[in-house]
Design a protein around this motif. Structure first.
Motif, PDB file in Angstrom:
ATOM      1  N   ILE A  26       9.471  13.143  36.837  1.00 33.56           N
ATOM      2  CA  ILE A  26       9.303  11.830  36.205  1.00 33.56           C
ATOM      3  C   ILE A  26       9.295  10.729  37.258  1.00 33.56           C
ATOM      4  O   ILE A  26       8.428   9.844  37.257  1.00 33.56           O
ATOM      5  CB  ILE A  26      10.417  11.577  35.167  1.00 33.56           C
ATOM      6  N   GLN A  27      10.264  10.798  38.185  1.00 32.03           N
ATOM      7  CA  GLN A  27      10.325   9.767  39.221  1.00 32.03           C
ATOM      8  C   GLN A  27       9.067   9.775  40.080  1.00 32.03           C
ATOM      9  O   GLN A  27       8.426   8.737  40.281  1.00 32.03           O
ATOM     10  CB  GLN A  27      11.549   9.965  40.114  1.00 32.03           C
ATOM     11  N   ASN A  28       8.700  10.950  40.583  1.00 32.15           N
ATOM     12  CA  ASN A  28       7.510  11.035  41.427  1.00 32.15           C
ATOM     13  C   ASN A  28       6.243  10.729  40.633  1.00 32.15           C
ATOM     14  O   ASN A  28       5.298  10.125  41.154  1.00 32.15           O
ATOM     15  CB  ASN A  28       7.397  12.427  42.047  1.00 32.15           C
ATOM     16  N   GLY A  29       6.244  11.161  39.363  1.00 34.60           N
ATOM     17  CA  GLY A  29       5.079  10.914  38.523  1.00 34.60           C
ATOM     18  C   GLY A  29       4.866   9.433  38.273  1.00 34.60           C
ATOM     19  O   GLY A  29       3.748   8.924  38.394  1.00 34.60           O
ATOM     20  N   PHE A 295      -5.425  12.763  42.694  1.00 32.07           N
ATOM     21  CA  PHE A 295      -4.870  14.087  42.979  1.00 32.07           C
ATOM     22  C   PHE A 295      -3.349  13.990  43.097  1.00 32.07           C
ATOM     23  O   PHE A 295      -2.623  14.857  42.585  1.00 32.07           O
ATOM     24  CB  PHE A 295      -5.458  14.638  44.273  1.00 32.07           C
ATOM     25  N   ASN A 296      -2.859  12.943  43.762  1.00 33.11           N
ATOM     26  CA  ASN A 296      -1.414  12.760  43.915  1.00 33.11           C
ATOM     27  C   ASN A 296      -0.720  12.611  42.571  1.00 33.11           C
ATOM     28  O   ASN A 296       0.406  13.088  42.385  1.00 33.11           O
ATOM     29  CB  ASN A 296      -1.132  11.535  44.782  1.00 33.11           C
ATOM     30  N   VAL A 297      -1.377  11.937  41.623  1.00 35.27           N
ATOM     31  CA  VAL A 297      -0.790  11.758  40.294  1.00 35.27           C
ATOM     32  C   VAL A 297      -0.711  13.093  39.556  1.00 35.27           C
ATOM     33  O   VAL A 297       0.335  13.473  39.024  1.00 35.27           O
ATOM     34  CB  VAL A 297      -1.614  10.746  39.465  1.00 35.27           C
ATOM     35  N   PHE A 298      -1.799  13.832  39.539  1.00 34.35           N
ATOM     36  CA  PHE A 298      -1.858  15.078  38.777  1.00 34.35           C
ATOM     37  C   PHE A 298      -1.024  16.189  39.430  1.00 34.35           C
ATOM     38  O   PHE A 298      -0.479  17.051  38.734  1.00 34.35           O
ATOM     39  CB  PHE A 298      -3.309  15.530  38.629  1.00 34.35           C
ATOM     40  N   SER A 299      -0.939  16.180  40.749  1.00 35.38           N
ATOM     41  CA  SER A 299      -0.242  17.268  41.450  1.00 35.38           C
ATOM     42  C   SER A 299       1.269  17.124  41.421  1.00 35.38           C
ATOM     43  O   SER A 299       1.984  18.027  41.871  1.00 35.38           O
ATOM     44  CB  SER A 299      -0.711  17.341  42.908  1.00 35.38           C
ATOM     45  N   VAL A 300       1.766  16.013  40.891  1.00 38.91           N
ATOM     46  CA  VAL A 300       3.210  15.791  40.836  1.00 38.91           C
ATOM     47  C   VAL A 300       3.915  16.934  40.119  1.00 38.91           C
ATOM     48  O   VAL A 300       5.028  17.327  40.498  1.00 38.91           O
ATOM     49  CB  VAL A 300       3.515  14.438  40.142  1.00 38.91           C
ATOM     50  N   ALA A 301       3.271  17.484  39.099  1.00 38.34           N
ATOM     51  CA  ALA A 301       3.911  18.533  38.299  1.00 38.34           C
ATOM     52  C   ALA A 301       4.323  19.725  39.150  1.00 38.34           C
ATOM     53  O   ALA A 301       5.495  20.123  39.157  1.00 38.34           O
ATOM     54  CB  ALA A 301       2.959  18.984  37.181  1.00 38.34           C
ATOM     55  N   PHE A 302       3.376  20.296  39.907  1.00 43.18           N
ATOM     56  CA  PHE A 302       3.745  21.466  40.701  1.00 43.18           C
ATOM     57  C   PHE A 302       4.430  21.092  42.010  1.00 43.18           C
ATOM     58  O   PHE A 302       5.208  21.877  42.557  1.00 43.18           O
ATOM     59  CB  PHE A 302       2.538  22.384  40.945  1.00 43.18           C
ATOM     60  N   MET A 303       4.185  19.896  42.530  1.00 43.47           N
ATOM     61  CA  MET A 303       4.881  19.455  43.735  1.00 43.47           C
ATOM     62  C   MET A 303       6.381  19.301  43.468  1.00 43.47           C
ATOM     63  O   MET A 303       7.221  19.614  44.316  1.00 43.47           O
ATOM     64  CB  MET A 303       4.308  18.131  44.230  1.00 43.47           C
ATOM     65  N   SER A 304       6.733  18.820  42.287  1.00 43.63           N
ATOM     66  CA  SER A 304       8.142  18.633  41.932  1.00 43.63           C
ATOM     67  C   SER A 304       8.853  19.973  41.775  1.00 43.63           C
ATOM     68  O   SER A 304      10.030  20.095  42.101  1.00 43.63           O
ATOM     69  CB  SER A 304       8.259  17.817  40.637  1.00 43.63           C
ATOM     70  N   THR A 334       5.786  31.634  40.759  1.00 47.06           N
ATOM     71  CA  THR A 334       4.906  31.964  39.633  1.00 47.06           C
ATOM     72  C   THR A 334       4.783  30.784  38.675  1.00 47.06           C
ATOM     73  O   THR A 334       3.682  30.432  38.229  1.00 47.06           O
ATOM     74  CB  THR A 334       5.453  33.181  38.868  1.00 47.06           C
ATOM     75  N   PHE A 335       5.913  30.172  38.372  1.00 48.31           N
ATOM     76  CA  PHE A 335       5.944  29.004  37.482  1.00 48.31           C
ATOM     77  C   PHE A 335       5.100  27.865  38.043  1.00 48.31           C
ATOM     78  O   PHE A 335       4.329  27.217  37.326  1.00 48.31           O
ATOM     79  CB  PHE A 335       7.403  28.574  37.306  1.00 48.31           C
ATOM     80  N   SER A 336       5.209  27.643  39.337  1.00 43.94           N
ATOM     81  CA  SER A 336       4.465  26.564  39.995  1.00 43.94           C
ATOM     82  C   SER A 336       2.958  26.809  39.925  1.00 43.94           C
ATOM     83  O   SER A 336       2.173  25.881  39.669  1.00 43.94           O
ATOM     84  CB  SER A 336       4.916  26.441  41.452  1.00 43.94           C
ATOM     85  N   VAL A 337       2.521  28.042  40.169  1.00 43.67           N
ATOM     86  CA  VAL A 337       1.089  28.358  40.145  1.00 43.67           C
ATOM     87  C   VAL A 337       0.506  28.170  38.748  1.00 43.67           C
ATOM     88  O   VAL A 337      -0.604  27.652  38.588  1.00 43.67           O
ATOM     89  CB  VAL A 337       0.842  29.794  40.644  1.00 43.67           C
ATOM     90  N   GLU A 382      -3.031  25.098  46.027  1.00 36.65           N
ATOM     91  CA  GLU A 382      -2.077  24.139  46.580  1.00 36.65           C
ATOM     92  C   GLU A 382      -0.688  24.353  45.991  1.00 36.65           C
ATOM     93  O   GLU A 382       0.324  24.185  46.673  1.00 36.65           O
ATOM     94  CB  GLU A 382      -2.548  22.710  46.305  1.00 36.65           C
ATOM     95  N   ALA A 383      -0.628  24.710  44.719  1.00 34.22           N
ATOM     96  CA  ALA A 383       0.666  24.961  44.074  1.00 34.22           C
ATOM     97  C   ALA A 383       1.378  26.137  44.728  1.00 34.22           C
ATOM     98  O   ALA A 383       2.588  26.082  45.000  1.00 34.22           O
ATOM     99  CB  ALA A 383       0.455  25.224  42.583  1.00 34.22           C
ATOM    100  N   PHE A 384       0.638  27.222  44.986  1.00 34.05           N
ATOM    101  CA  PHE A 384       1.240  28.387  45.640  1.00 34.05           C
ATOM    102  C   PHE A 384       1.691  28.033  47.060  1.00 34.05           C
ATOM    103  O   PHE A 384       2.790  28.418  47.480  1.00 34.05           O
ATOM    104  CB  PHE A 384       0.241  29.539  45.689  1.00 34.05           C
TER     105      PHE A 384
END
Length: 464
Positions: A26-29, A295-304, A334-337, A382-384
Motif C-alpha cells: 500500500i505504501q509503495n503503491g 511499470f513502477n506502479v503496476f510492479s509494486v505488487a510483486f516488488m513488495s 511462487t507467490f510472487s511469480v 521480473e517477479a522471479f
C-alpha cells in the motif's frame, strides 16, 4: 498434492505474508501512484518539461537505490537480530544506517550540485531539435536544485522505515507514506497549475510539493517512533552515542555494504541503458519515461512481496530454522511469480489508453504503447528475479548477489545494448525487447543459486 504443498502454503501462511507485505504494498503503491500522477501532471505541461524532469528523476533513481541498498544491507542484520530478540543489535544497526546514509547523502548532494548539468545533458544527445534539448536541460536543472533539499529527510525516513519493518512494524511507515503522498498530490495540483490563489509554478511547483511531503513523512515517523519507545526498544538511547561495535561495523561492511554497491551498480546500469536508448531519438526519452513510470506502479505488487521475503526469510534464518527458510522462500517466490503474471496481463490491457493522459505527440504515445507491451510480457520474469534477489540477500551471500544482479547487468545487458545501439540501426522497440528479455538468463541463474541453498546462513548468532 505433494507438489502443491511444496510450492504453496496454507491459509495461515498467506495470512501472515499478507499482513506483512500488504502495508508495504500500500505504501509503495500509493507512493508510485502519486509519482505517476506527478509525472502525468508535469506531462500535461508539455513534452520538453516532462523530458527534463524524467531525466533528472532517472539520476535520482541511482541515489535512491544506493540509500535503499545501504539500509537493506545493514537491515540483513537488523532482521536477524530481531529474530534473535537482540534489541541492542537492532539499535546498533539503526545507528550505523543513520551515520553512513547521512554522510552518503551529503556527498551525493555535492555531486549533483557540481555536475548536474553534465549528467542531464548525457540523455539529450539523440536525434531531435537542439532547442528542445536545451530547454529540457534548463527545466531539469531547475527541478534538481529544489529536489536536493529533500534528500536528507528522504534518507532519514529510509533509516527509520526499514528498521521498523525489520522489527515487524510495517503499518507506521505505511501511514506516514500515505499521508506524505496525499500532501504531495494536493500540493502538486495547487502549485503546478496555480490554484487557490497561487501562481502556476510548473516543474518548480512539482519539486516544492515533493520536498514538503518528505518533511511531512519524516515528522510523522519521528513522532510515532519516539512516542512509542516501549514498543520500539531500538530507539531508546539510539542518539546518546555514535558508538557502534567494531565487529558489527566490519560484518556490515563485509556482508551488508557491498549490497549498497550492488544496488548502485545496478541502478547505474539501468541509467546507462536508458542513456543508450536515448540515442535512438528525443521521442525515446519521453516514451521510456511513460513506460517506466507506469511499470513502477503496476510492479509494486510483486516488488513488495520481494521486500517481504527479505524480512520473513531473514527472521527465519535468525531463529536458526534453516529448512523452514528454504521452504518459505520457495513458496514466496511462487507467490510472487503468480502475482507478476496477473499484473502483467492487467498492465498489457491498460497500455492502450495510458499514454493518452500526456500532452505529447502522437509518435511518443504510439512508441510508449509498444514499449509497455514489452514490459508487460516480462513482468513474470521480473517477479522471479526480484524474489530470488531478496532470497539470496537474506543470508548475506554478497558474491552470489553481485553475480546475480549488478554483474549480470554490466556483463550481459549493458554490452548487448551498446552493441545494438552503436553497431546496428535496429529500431528502439526490438532493441528494447532484446535487452529486457535477457531476464530469462538472469532467472536461470537465480533458480540455480536459490535451489543450491548456499545463501542459507544465520548472521545473528555470530554477532550476538
Amino acid at each position: 498434492m505433494q507438489f502443491l504443498k511444496k510450492f504453496f502454503g496454507d491459509r495461515a501462511f498467506y495470512k501472515y505474508v499478507l499482513a506483512l507485505t500488504v502495508p508495504i504494498m500500500i505504501q509503495n503503491g500509493i507512493t508510485n501512484f502519486v509519482n505517476m500522477l506527478d509525472n502525468v501532471m508535469v506531462g500535461r505541461i508539455g513534452t520538453v518539461e516532462m523530458t527534463g524532469v524524467a531525466v533528472t528523476n532517472q539520476l535520482f533513481f541511482v541515489f535512491n537505490l544506493c540509500v535503499f541498498g545501504a539500509v537493506s544491507g545493514a537491515g540483513i542484520f537488523g532482521a536477524q537480530f530481531h529474530g534473535n530478540s537482540d534489541h541492542k543489535g537492532v539499535r546498533d544497526t539503526f545507528r550505523f544506517k543513520m551515520l553512513f546514509c547521512s554522510a552518503f547523502c551529503i556527498i551525493c548532494m555535492g555531486i549533483f550540485l557540481l555536475f548536474g548539468d553534465w549528467l542531464i545533458s548525457m540523455y539529450l544527445r539523440g536525434e531531435g531539435d537542439p532547442r528542445d534539448a536545451a530547454a529540457s536541460l534548463e527545466f531539469g536543472l531547475q527541478y534538481m536544485k529544489i529536489m536536493l533539499i529533500g534528500f536528507l529527510p528522504y534518507t532519514v525516513v529510509q533509516c527509520y522505515s526499514s528498521t521498523l519493518r525489520e522489527t515487524g512494524k510495517s503499518m507506521p511507515p505505511m501511514f506516514a507514506g500515505v499521508i506524505a503522498v496525499l500532501v504531495n498530490l494536493v500540493l502538486n495540483y495547487i502549485l503546478i497549475f496555480g490554484h487557490l490563489g497561487f501562481d502556476a509554478m510548473g516543474i518548480r511547483g512539482a519539486a516544492i510539493a515533493t520536498v514538503i511531503s518528505r518533511f511531512v513523512e519524516l515528522g510523522i515517523l519521528l513522532i510515532w517512533t519516539h512516542a512509542n519507545a516501549d514498543a520500539n526498544p531500538f530507539i531508546i538511547g539510539a542518539y546518546r552515542s555514535v558508538r557502534i561495535p567494531l565487529r558489527l561495523v566490519k560484518e556490515i561492511s563485509v556482508k551488508g555494504m557491498p549490497l549498497m554497491v550492488n544496488e548502485a551498480l545496478w541502478a547505474a546500469g539501468m541509467a546507462f541503458l536508458n542513456q543508450c536508448y536515448s540515442l535512438r531519438g528525443y521521442d525515446v526519452v519521453s516514451a521510456t519515461n511513460i513506460s517506466s513510470t507506469f511499470f513502477n506502479v503496476f510492479s509494486v505488487a510483486f516488488m513488495s512481496v520481494g521486500a517481504g521475503i527479505g524480512i520473513i526469510v531473514g527472521q527465519s534464518l535468525g531463529s536458526g530454522e534453516k529448512e523452514k527458510s528454504m521452504d518459505t522462500a520457495r513458496k514466496l517466490i511462487t507467490f510472487s511469480v503468480i502475482i507478476g503474471f496477473g499484473v502483467g496481463v492487467v498492465y498489457y490491457l491498460c497500455s492502450g489508453f495510458i499514454p493518452g493522459f500526456y500532452n505529447t505527440t502522437d509518435s511518443v504515445r504510439e512508441l510508449s504503447v509498444k514499449l509497455m507491451h514489452v514490459t508487460a510480457m516480462i513482468m513474470p520474469l521480473e517477479a522471479f528475479a526480484n524474489a530470488s534477489y531478496f532470497t539470496l540477500r537474506s543470508g548475506g551471500k554478497v558474491f552470489i548477489t553481485f553475480i546475480f544482479d549488478s554483474i549480470f547487468v554490466w556483463c550481459v545487458t549493458v554490452p548487448t545494448a551498446l552493441i545494438l545501439c552503436h553497431l546496428t540501426d535496429m529500431p528502439i522497440v526490438p532493441l528494447f525487447a532484446i535487452c529486457n528479455f535477457l531476464a530469462l538468463f538472469k532467472d536461470l541463474i537465480g533458480f540455480i543459486f536459490v535451489r543450491s541453498g548456499l545463501w542459507i546462513k544465520n548472521l545473528a548468532v555470530k554477532e550476538s
